[in-house]
Design a protein around this motif. Structure first.
Motif, PDB file in Angstrom:
ATOM      1  N   VAL A   1      -3.323   5.075   9.930  1.00 43.03           N
ATOM      2  CA  VAL A   1      -3.660   3.913   9.098  1.00 43.03           C
ATOM      3  C   VAL A   1      -2.677   2.766   9.366  1.00 43.03           C
ATOM      4  CG1 VAL A   1      -3.917   3.049   6.728  1.00 43.03           C
ATOM      5  CG2 VAL A   1      -4.823   5.291   7.334  1.00 43.03           C
TER       6      VAL A   1
ATOM      7  N   LYS B   1      -1.669  -1.636  -4.048  1.00 35.44           N
ATOM      8  CA  LYS B   1      -2.746  -0.655  -4.000  1.00 35.44           C
ATOM      9  C   LYS B   1      -2.133   0.731  -3.847  1.00 35.44           C
ATOM     10  CE  LYS B   1      -4.863   1.725  -1.118  1.00 35.44           C
ATOM     11  NZ  LYS B   1      -5.147   2.874  -1.982  1.00 35.44           N
ATOM     12  N   PRO B   2      -2.091   1.513  -4.927  1.00 37.32           N
ATOM     13  CA  PRO B   2      -1.505   2.860  -4.812  1.00 37.32           C
ATOM     14  C   PRO B   2      -2.555   3.841  -4.271  1.00 37.32           C
ATOM     15  CG  PRO B   2      -2.228   2.466  -7.062  1.00 37.32           C
ATOM     16  CD  PRO B   2      -2.586   1.228  -6.284  1.00 37.32           C
ATOM     17  N   ALA B   3      -2.102   5.041  -3.932  1.00 40.54           N
ATOM     18  CA  ALA B   3      -3.039   6.075  -3.466  1.00 40.54           C
ATOM     19  C   ALA B   3      -3.911   6.503  -4.648  1.00 40.54           C
ATOM     20  CB  ALA B   3      -2.253   7.265  -2.925  1.00 40.54           C
TER      21      ALA B   3
ATOM     22  N   GLY C   1       2.550   5.385   4.777  1.00 36.28           N
ATOM     23  CA  GLY C   1       1.439   6.335   4.894  1.00 36.28           C
ATOM     24  C   GLY C   1       1.344   6.876   6.307  1.00 36.28           C
ATOM     25  N   SER C   2       0.137   7.223   6.700  1.00 36.09           N
ATOM     26  CA  SER C   2      -0.035   7.882   7.989  1.00 36.09           C
ATOM     27  C   SER C   2       0.111   6.899   9.150  1.00 36.09           C
ATOM     28  CB  SER C   2      -1.419   8.530   8.048  1.00 36.09           C
ATOM     29  OG  SER C   2      -2.409   7.541   7.907  1.00 36.09           O
TER      30      SER C   2
ATOM     31  N   GLY D   1      -7.820  -2.870   1.402  1.00 34.15           N
ATOM     32  CA  GLY D   1      -7.083  -3.140   2.643  1.00 34.15           C
ATOM     33  C   GLY D   1      -7.692  -4.337   3.366  1.00 34.15           C
TER      34      GLY D   1
ATOM     35  N   TRP E   1       0.632   9.020  -1.873  1.00 36.59           N
ATOM     36  CA  TRP E   1       0.627   9.916  -3.028  1.00 36.59           C
ATOM     37  C   TRP E   1       1.847  10.841  -3.072  1.00 36.59           C
ATOM     38  CZ3 TRP E   1       1.052  14.559  -0.833  1.00 36.59           C
ATOM     39  CH2 TRP E   1       0.508  14.723   0.435  1.00 36.59           C
TER      40      TRP E   1
ATOM     41  N   ILE F   1       0.869  -1.191   0.000  1.00 33.66           N
ATOM     42  CA  ILE F   1       0.000   0.000   0.000  1.00 33.66           C
ATOM     43  C   ILE F   1       0.898   1.231   0.000  1.00 33.66           C
ATOM     44  CG2 ILE F   1      -1.820   1.253   1.237  1.00 33.66           C
ATOM     45  CD1 ILE F   1      -2.625  -1.428   2.529  1.00 33.66           C
ATOM     46  N   THR F   2       0.708   2.102  -0.981  1.00 39.69           N
ATOM     47  CA  THR F   2       1.641   3.228  -1.141  1.00 39.69           C
ATOM     48  C   THR F   2       0.908   4.577  -1.131  1.00 39.69           C
ATOM     49  OG1 THR F   2       1.532   2.889  -3.527  1.00 39.69           O
ATOM     50  CG2 THR F   2       3.410   1.909  -2.391  1.00 39.69           C
TER      51      THR F   2
ATOM     52  N   PHE G   1       3.522  -1.138   4.057  1.00 35.90           N
ATOM     53  CA  PHE G   1       2.710   0.077   3.989  1.00 35.90           C
ATOM     54  C   PHE G   1       3.564   1.325   4.183  1.00 35.90           C
ATOM     55  CE2 PHE G   1       0.431   3.326   6.549  1.00 35.90           C
ATOM     56  CZ  PHE G   1      -0.578   3.661   5.660  1.00 35.90           C
TER      57      PHE G   1
ATOM     58  N   TYR H   1      -3.787   0.929  12.372  1.00 33.59           N
ATOM     59  CA  TYR H   1      -4.985   0.143  12.030  1.00 33.59           C
ATOM     60  C   TYR H   1      -4.578  -1.154  11.326  1.00 33.59           C
ATOM     61  CZ  TYR H   1      -8.741  -1.293   8.860  1.00 33.59           C
ATOM     62  OH  TYR H   1      -9.631  -2.036   8.126  1.00 33.59           O
TER      63      TYR H   1
ATOM     64  N   ALA I   1      -9.736   2.207  -0.735  1.00 34.18           N
ATOM     65  CA  ALA I   1      -8.672   1.860   0.213  1.00 34.18           C
ATOM     66  C   ALA I   1      -9.160   0.870   1.272  1.00 34.18           C
ATOM     67  CB  ALA I   1      -8.140   3.125   0.866  1.00 34.18           C
ATOM     68  N   GLN I   2     -10.282   1.202   1.894  1.00 37.32           N
ATOM     69  CA  GLN I   2     -10.774   0.394   3.008  1.00 37.32           C
ATOM     70  C   GLN I   2     -11.033  -1.054   2.547  1.00 37.32           C
ATOM     71  OE1 GLN I   2     -11.458   1.704   6.268  1.00 37.32           O
ATOM     72  NE2 GLN I   2     -11.808  -0.428   6.870  1.00 37.32           N
TER      73      GLN I   2
END
Ligand code: ADP
Length: 483
Positions: free
Chosen positions: A235, A178-180, A231-232, A215, A154, A151-152, A229, A238, A211-212
């Motif tokens: 997330v 899964k890109p942004a 990102g933030s 994911g 932006w 998961i990447t 992953f 999570y 995304a959800q």
């Protein structure tokens, strides 16, 4: 000039390009003009499940292929990317907004991960361990972990993909990416490159979309053995919580709150140039961007004068135009966060040295002027939360001890930088900073050959270097009884 395919689909499963099963699409905007660039498939749980199945089917053959053959394909992908830097850079600027020079730099950086891991594929060594039981033989066999869900984000739409997929594919894993959804076009280009380079069907799969749901497919499907992953922090936490159920291996590159310490023995010109580069590249939207600068009191006035002049010279605008240093933020949330940190700082007494407003230029996008703040106190949001925008607070310190304490006073631990010409201090401070990466008179730690990654709430796992392979490899102990 349209540099990307207008009939972009966005879902690449088992070597076939296709629409989302639901038929849904999502608009991709240009963040500079807010005009529509194209639409891509809005894939969901079912599309992701198909991709996982394809990756699972492709795994036995790919993992058994000789490293030399895997290496050749990755090297071909590197070459294809390098041959197309100009066009790929333009696509990146169109969908993400960063200045073209930075975008092309990112494409070259992205390609360098493919090159490095094409070489590293040949060097995934095991171990032979002398046995305590006489006659026994025991060895450690490194093997690819299996299907990887990647998961990447932006902010680096190209290099974050190759930094993950390069080592995963080199190790013999198969991948679902899964890109942004802000920046799917660079991901689509990478899938086309892999296709052209001769990657067998199902080894690399791409699902643009929700995304959800995607994911959730990664998290609940036992075939996915690893989630990587970027990102933030929110997330990331999570994903870690939810992957506990199947005990998937996880690596997380999360938020940061990088400090820069400028000591009185620093070369001020270098310190100012690199502070500028660290804070304002990608409009401040990188997880290793300087978020706060601490300057030794004795040089504060001189340093802020030099820095201020440089910040004032930065040009905001359309990243496709020559001479532009700062493009738009990715969306309105981005500018709102900068404004919020700025308001909070000025309410608490900060002084604006330059900038301080949204940029009122000729484009509709979400621009913010590069902003320098003085009269900073440690309770301000900008000193504690990731700003992800072109806002820079200047704080002071008296002693080295005080500077280290302030730098470490955060839940994050990604990157920290300091400027000094003193050798003893270089070692002392490098050792004392609680960060995964430290730059001394240097602010660009992300290179193909070295391990990038954080500690504390910035995550764990390394990307880059031979270390980057570890995340995609499991080590099997084989014990052979001697007779
Ligand atoms: P940012 O706020 O910078 O966009 P995010 O962590 O939200 O950072 O996004 C980084 C990546 O994580 C993107 O590809 C995004 O689509 C994805 N993402 C966001 N939420 C989820 C989720 N619940 N499950 C899986 N991926 C997610």
């Amino acid at each position: 000039m349209t540099t990307f395919d207008a009939n972009t689909k966005g879902i690449f499963v088992n070597g076939e390009w296709r629409e989302a099963k639901s038929g849904e699409t999502e608009v991709v905007d240009n963040p500079t003009t807010l005009e529509k660039l194209t639409e891509v498939s809005n894939g969901d749980f079912d599309d992701a499940t198909d991709a996982i199945d394809a990756a699972y089917e492709a795994f036995p053959e790919w993992s058994k292929m000789s490293p030399r053959k895997r290496s050749k394909i990755l090297y071909r992908a590197y070459e294809l990317m390098m041959e197309d830097v100009d066009r790929l850079g333009e696509i990146l600027t169109l969908e993400q907004g960063k200045p073209l020079k930075e975008a092309k730099g990112e494409i070259k950086g992205a390609a360098s991960f493919l090159q490095w891991y094409s070489e590293e594929a040949n060097r995934i060594y095991g171990e032979l361990i002398p046995a305590s039981r006489e006659g026994n033989r025991q060895f450690v066999l490194p093997q690819p972990i299996g299907v990887v869900g990647a998961i990447t984000p932006w902010n680096f739409p190209s290099s974050m993909i190759t930094r993950k997929c390069g080592p995963a594919l080199a190790a013999g894993c198969t991948v679902v990416l899964k890109p942004a959804m802000e920046t799917p076009l660079s991901a689509i280009e990478i899938a086309k490159i892999f296709e052209k380079a001769g990657l067998p069907k199902g080894v690399f799969n791409l699902v643009t979309g929700k995304a959800q749901e995607i994911g959730e497919a990664f998290l609940t499907n036992d075939k996915v053995r690893k989630i990587t992953f970027t990102g933030s922090t929110e997330v990331g936490k999570y994903l870690m919580r939810e992957s506990a159920d199947q005990l998937k291996k996880v690596s997380l590159e999360l938020g940061g709150h990088a400090p820069i310490l400028v000591f009185e023995d620093a070369d001020l010109e270098t310190a100012a140039n690199l502070t500028l580069a660290s804070k304002f590249r990608n409009a401040g939207q990188t997880c290793i961007c300087a978020n706060r600068v601490y300057v030794q009191e004795s040089i504060k006035e001189e340093f802020s004068k030099v820095l201020l002049e440089k910040v004032k010279q930065l040009n905001v605008g359309n990243g496709l135009n020559d001479g532009v240093d700062i493009g738009p933020l990715i969306n309105e949330n981005g500018t709102e966060k900068v404004q919020d940190h700025l308001n909070d700082a000025t309410d608490k007494g900060a002084r604006i040295l330059c900038g301080g407003t949204k940029w009122d230029g000729e484009y509709e996008g979400h621009f913010f002027e590069p902003t320098l703040l003085d009269n900073i106190t440690d309770d301000m949001k900008v000193m504690n939360e990731e700003t992800f925008g072109p806002l820079l607070p200047l704080q002071t310190f008296k002693t080295e001890e005080e500077a280290i304490k302030a730098a470490n006073n955060t839940k994050y631990g990604l990157a920290a930088y300091f400027f000094t010409e003193n050798l003893d201090r270089t070692f002392r401070v490098s050792e004392a900073l609680e960060y995964g990466m430290v730059g001394v008179n240097e602010v660009f730690p992300s290179v193909a050959e070295a391990p990038f990654g954080g500690i504390k709430q910035s995550g764990f796992g390394k990307e880059g270097g031979h270390h980057g392979i570890d995340d995609f490899v499991v080590k099997k102990l084989v014990t052979i009884s001697g007779k």
